[in-house]
Design a protein around this motif. Structure first.
Motif, PDB file in Angstrom:
ATOM      1  N   GLU A  24      43.384  46.898  36.127  1.00  0.00           N
ATOM      2  CA  GLU A  24      43.538  48.053  37.017  1.00  0.00           C
ATOM      3  C   GLU A  24      42.319  48.266  37.920  1.00  0.00           C
ATOM      4  OE1 GLU A  24      45.605  51.486  35.409  1.00  0.00           O
ATOM      5  OE2 GLU A  24      45.844  50.434  33.511  1.00  0.00           O
ATOM      6  N   LYS A  25      41.981  47.201  38.630  1.00  0.00           N
ATOM      7  CA  LYS A  25      40.848  47.275  39.561  1.00  0.00           C
ATOM      8  C   LYS A  25      41.350  47.701  40.943  1.00  0.00           C
ATOM      9  CE  LYS A  25      38.409  43.632  37.047  1.00  0.00           C
ATOM     10  NZ  LYS A  25      37.922  42.219  37.079  1.00  0.00           N
ATOM     11  N   TYR A  26      41.645  48.981  41.051  1.00  0.00           N
ATOM     12  CA  TYR A  26      42.210  49.536  42.292  1.00  0.00           C
ATOM     13  C   TYR A  26      41.201  49.426  43.438  1.00  0.00           C
ATOM     14  CZ  TYR A  26      45.576  51.465  38.992  1.00  0.00           C
ATOM     15  OH  TYR A  26      46.520  51.606  38.016  1.00  0.00           O
ATOM     16  N   PRO A  27      41.711  49.398  44.688  1.00  0.00           N
ATOM     17  CA  PRO A  27      43.104  49.555  45.131  1.00  0.00           C
ATOM     18  C   PRO A  27      43.855  48.217  45.218  1.00  0.00           C
ATOM     19  CG  PRO A  27      41.667  49.588  47.034  1.00  0.00           C
ATOM     20  CD  PRO A  27      40.757  49.460  45.833  1.00  0.00           C
ATOM     21  N   TYR A  28      45.199  48.333  45.143  1.00  0.00           N
ATOM     22  CA  TYR A  28      46.082  47.181  45.274  1.00  0.00           C
ATOM     23  C   TYR A  28      47.062  47.415  46.431  1.00  0.00           C
ATOM     24  CZ  TYR A  28      44.540  45.890  40.561  1.00  0.00           C
ATOM     25  OH  TYR A  28      43.785  45.543  39.472  1.00  0.00           O
ATOM     26  N   VAL A  29      47.665  46.331  46.859  1.00  0.00           N
ATOM     27  CA  VAL A  29      48.750  46.425  47.833  1.00  0.00           C
ATOM     28  C   VAL A  29      50.008  45.854  47.193  1.00  0.00           C
ATOM     29  CG1 VAL A  29      49.646  45.656  50.074  1.00  0.00           C
ATOM     30  CG2 VAL A  29      47.227  46.222  49.829  1.00  0.00           C
ATOM     31  N   ILE A  30      51.110  46.584  47.304  1.00  0.00           N
ATOM     32  CA  ILE A  30      52.425  46.091  46.880  1.00  0.00           C
ATOM     33  C   ILE A  30      53.277  45.960  48.126  1.00  0.00           C
ATOM     34  CG2 ILE A  30      54.549  46.683  45.649  1.00  0.00           C
ATOM     35  CD1 ILE A  30      52.891  48.011  43.517  1.00  0.00           C
ATOM     36  N   SER A  31      53.870  44.773  48.319  1.00  0.00           N
ATOM     37  CA  SER A  31      54.616  44.563  49.556  1.00  0.00           C
ATOM     38  C   SER A  31      55.683  43.479  49.402  1.00  0.00           C
ATOM     39  CB  SER A  31      53.652  44.155  50.679  1.00  0.00           C
ATOM     40  OG  SER A  31      54.369  43.889  51.881  1.00  0.00           O
ATOM     41  N   ASN A  32      56.821  43.685  50.106  1.00  0.00           N
ATOM     42  CA  ASN A  32      57.830  42.617  50.236  1.00  0.00           C
ATOM     43  C   ASN A  32      57.869  42.102  51.677  1.00  0.00           C
ATOM     44  OD1 ASN A  32      59.035  44.825  51.494  1.00  0.00           O
ATOM     45  ND2 ASN A  32      61.106  44.239  50.867  1.00  0.00           N
TER      46      ASN A  32
ATOM     47  N   ILE B  81      49.156  44.402  37.426  1.00  0.00           N
ATOM     48  CA  ILE B  81      48.021  45.308  37.695  1.00  0.00           C
ATOM     49  C   ILE B  81      47.276  45.608  36.392  1.00  0.00           C
ATOM     50  CG2 ILE B  81      47.436  47.675  38.358  1.00  0.00           C
ATOM     51  CD1 ILE B  81      49.642  47.483  40.493  1.00  0.00           C
ATOM     52  N   LYS B  82      48.027  45.840  35.326  1.00  0.00           N
ATOM     53  CA  LYS B  82      47.383  46.127  34.036  1.00  0.00           C
ATOM     54  C   LYS B  82      46.599  44.915  33.536  1.00  0.00           C
ATOM     55  CE  LYS B  82      50.641  49.674  32.476  1.00  0.00           C
ATOM     56  NZ  LYS B  82      51.686  50.035  31.482  1.00  0.00           N
ATOM     57  N   LYS B  83      47.190  43.731  33.723  1.00  0.00           N
ATOM     58  CA  LYS B  83      46.519  42.500  33.297  1.00  0.00           C
ATOM     59  C   LYS B  83      45.229  42.285  34.084  1.00  0.00           C
ATOM     60  CE  LYS B  83      47.523  37.647  32.329  1.00  0.00           C
ATOM     61  NZ  LYS B  83      48.529  36.546  32.412  1.00  0.00           N
ATOM     62  N   ASN B  84      45.205  42.771  35.312  1.00  0.00           N
ATOM     63  CA  ASN B  84      44.020  42.654  36.177  1.00  0.00           C
ATOM     64  C   ASN B  84      43.013  43.775  35.911  1.00  0.00           C
ATOM     65  OD1 ASN B  84      42.966  43.008  39.460  1.00  0.00           O
ATOM     66  ND2 ASN B  84      42.874  41.016  38.447  1.00  0.00           N
TER      67      ASN B  84
ATOM     68  N   ILE C  74      47.270  37.101  45.064  1.00  0.00           N
ATOM     69  CA  ILE C  74      48.537  37.595  44.536  1.00  0.00           C
ATOM     70  C   ILE C  74      48.504  37.478  43.010  1.00  0.00           C
ATOM     71  CG2 ILE C  74      51.020  37.182  44.382  1.00  0.00           C
ATOM     72  CD1 ILE C  74      50.938  36.364  47.343  1.00  0.00           C
ATOM     73  N   LEU C  75      48.810  38.564  42.318  1.00  0.00           N
ATOM     74  CA  LEU C  75      48.628  38.638  40.864  1.00  0.00           C
ATOM     75  C   LEU C  75      49.902  38.351  40.067  1.00  0.00           C
ATOM     76  CD1 LEU C  75      46.425  41.865  40.826  1.00  0.00           C
ATOM     77  CD2 LEU C  75      45.660  39.484  40.730  1.00  0.00           C
ATOM     78  N   ASN C  76      51.052  38.617  40.648  1.00  0.00           N
ATOM     79  CA  ASN C  76      52.305  38.375  39.912  1.00  0.00           C
ATOM     80  C   ASN C  76      52.878  37.007  40.252  1.00  0.00           C
ATOM     81  OD1 ASN C  76      52.825  39.622  42.542  1.00  0.00           O
ATOM     82  ND2 ASN C  76      54.997  39.533  41.963  1.00  0.00           N
ATOM     83  N   THR C  77      53.742  36.517  39.402  1.00  0.00           N
ATOM     84  CA  THR C  77      54.380  35.217  39.649  1.00  0.00           C
ATOM     85  C   THR C  77      55.468  35.358  40.703  1.00  0.00           C
ATOM     86  OG1 THR C  77      53.985  34.559  37.361  1.00  0.00           O
ATOM     87  CG2 THR C  77      55.631  33.301  38.582  1.00  0.00           C
TER      88      THR C  77
END
Length: 398
Positions: A341-349, A336-339, A393-396
């Motif tokens: 912080e262009k909110y809003p985001y979704v975090i999900s499993n 999120i920081k690398k992006n 999706i932003l993370n690996t």
């Protein structure tokens, strides 16, 4: 009839219900002048006349100056939801364990005889039970306590003869006549004249079982990584019994065999069938509060609450604490920081949902997960983070 043999240098707890078998055993111990014993009696208050059993045991111990410990069970049996016999066994053996610690005694004598051995075997066959040993073993372990069965060579008829000869009183358990219990149904039709042939069958089956168990032990011990069991052709090509035994052995080695104790064999049979026949790279089967999961070529066990699908909307920096619900929370925050912080985001499993609507490295997330063979365990335990607008999706994912 020869007396059973015991190591006189050991201390023993002696399980005595008041019935003929346990009273016979206790009487023989007195005749053998074995004094290093503590008698343990459980009064379940299940029958109206259960206090008679307790009185018989108390009188015998008082007459022969024996130490006696009594567990007086208070239970409303109208509210008991589980099988009484299984419940009572746990109550009984946990009491023995408590007395073992109190008196520093590691061995408990129980009065199973040859008839019990035969009945147990026939019950195992009828139920098609998973067993480590057909019939009854002379010794077993319960939570570190050694259970000793010294009377497995003694017939029930000889027990009655001995009690009559010695003029020893014993209790009569009326529930032993209730043929609604499967064991009692078998007992009612059983003749001691048939025991020799049945014993030969038991010996033969135990010899075959011993050979299979050695093969099972070898497979499981050589195909475990951490707490996971590797599924390969050597296992899939085996019969269903071998596969079931491998599952039990694996659960035993990871100290989770308790989750399948006192459960129907159907669950383990279903898992074995899936291992042998299913072509799916992923499936899950719930057992109580756990899931057993096939994940590509691995089988793993996990608590249900650990893989519960969770999705959070991150509207601002103040919401970032929600990422701590996942084991890869730091990766999520850094993404999120690398992006910027262009909110809003979704975090999900919740991969069954996000894989259909998001993108990863230029591909639909579903395609990416398949191509990279991302383990389902990681999909469940780790979350992804994506921007609400771009769906990227932003993370690996790994």
């Amino acid at each position: 009839m020869g007396k059973f043999k015991l190591n006189n240098s050991f201390l023993y707890l002696v399980a005595v219900s008041g019935g003929p078998d346990s009273i016979f055993m206790l009487n023989e111990l007195v005749k053998m002048n074995i004094q290093n014993i503590v008698v343990c009696h459980v009064n379940y208050n299940f029958r109206k006349d259960s206090n008679i059993d307790q009185k018989i045991v108390s009188n015998f111990c008082e007459k022969h100056n024996l130490k006696l410990e009594i567990l007086d069970v208070k239970q409303n049996y109208n509210h008991l939801k589980e099988n009484f016999e299984s419940w009572a066994r746990t109550i009984r053996y946990d009491f023995f364990l408590e007395m073992s610690k109190k008196h520093n005694i590691k061995n408990v004598l129980v009065a199973h005889n040859k008839n019990d051995l035969i009945e147990t075997f026939l019950l195992q066959k009828k139920r098609k039970s998973y067993v480590k040993f057909y019939g009854l073993n002379k010794t077993t372990i319960y939570k570190g306590l050694t259970i000793v069965r010294p009377m497995l060579d003694i017939l029930k008829s000889d027990i009655y003869k001995s009690l009559i000869k010695d003029n020893v009183s014993y209790a009569f358990d009326s529930t032993n006549e209730d043929t609604n219990y499967k064991r009692n149904e078998i007992r009612a039709k059983l003749s001691e004249d048939s025991f020799l042939d049945i014993e030969k069958e038991i010996k033969k089956l135990n010899k075959e079982l011993e050979k299979m168990n050695l093969e099972v032990d070898w497979y499981v011990n050589n195909n475990m990584s951490a707490d996971e069991l590797k599924i390969n052709k050597n296992l899939v090509d085996k019969n269903l019994e071998f596969i079931q035994r491998s599952i039990y052995k694996w659960l035993e080695l990871i100290n989770k065999d308790s989750i399948v104790q006192n459960r129907s064999n159907k669950t383990i049979f279903e898992i074995a069938k899936n291992i042998k026949y299913s072509q799916k790279v992923f499936w899950e089967i719930k057992i109580g509060e756990f899931y057993i999961i096939k994940d590509y070529e691995n089988l793993f066990l996990i608590e249900a609450n650990m893989i519960k699908p969770k999705t959070f909307i991150i509207n601002s920096k103040e919401d970032l604490y929600l990422s701590e619900e996942f084991i890869n929370w730091l990766d999520l925050v850094n993404a999120i920081k690398k992006n910027e912080e262009k909110y809003p985001y979704v975090i999900s499993n919740d991969f069954t949902n996000y894989k259909l609507t998001t993108y990863a490295f230029g591909k639909r997330a579903n395609r990416y997960l398949i191509d990279k063979k991302i383990r389902y365990k990681n999909r469940m335990l780790k979350a992804v983070v994506f921007n609400v607008k771009s769906k990227k999706i932003l993370n690996t994912i790994k």
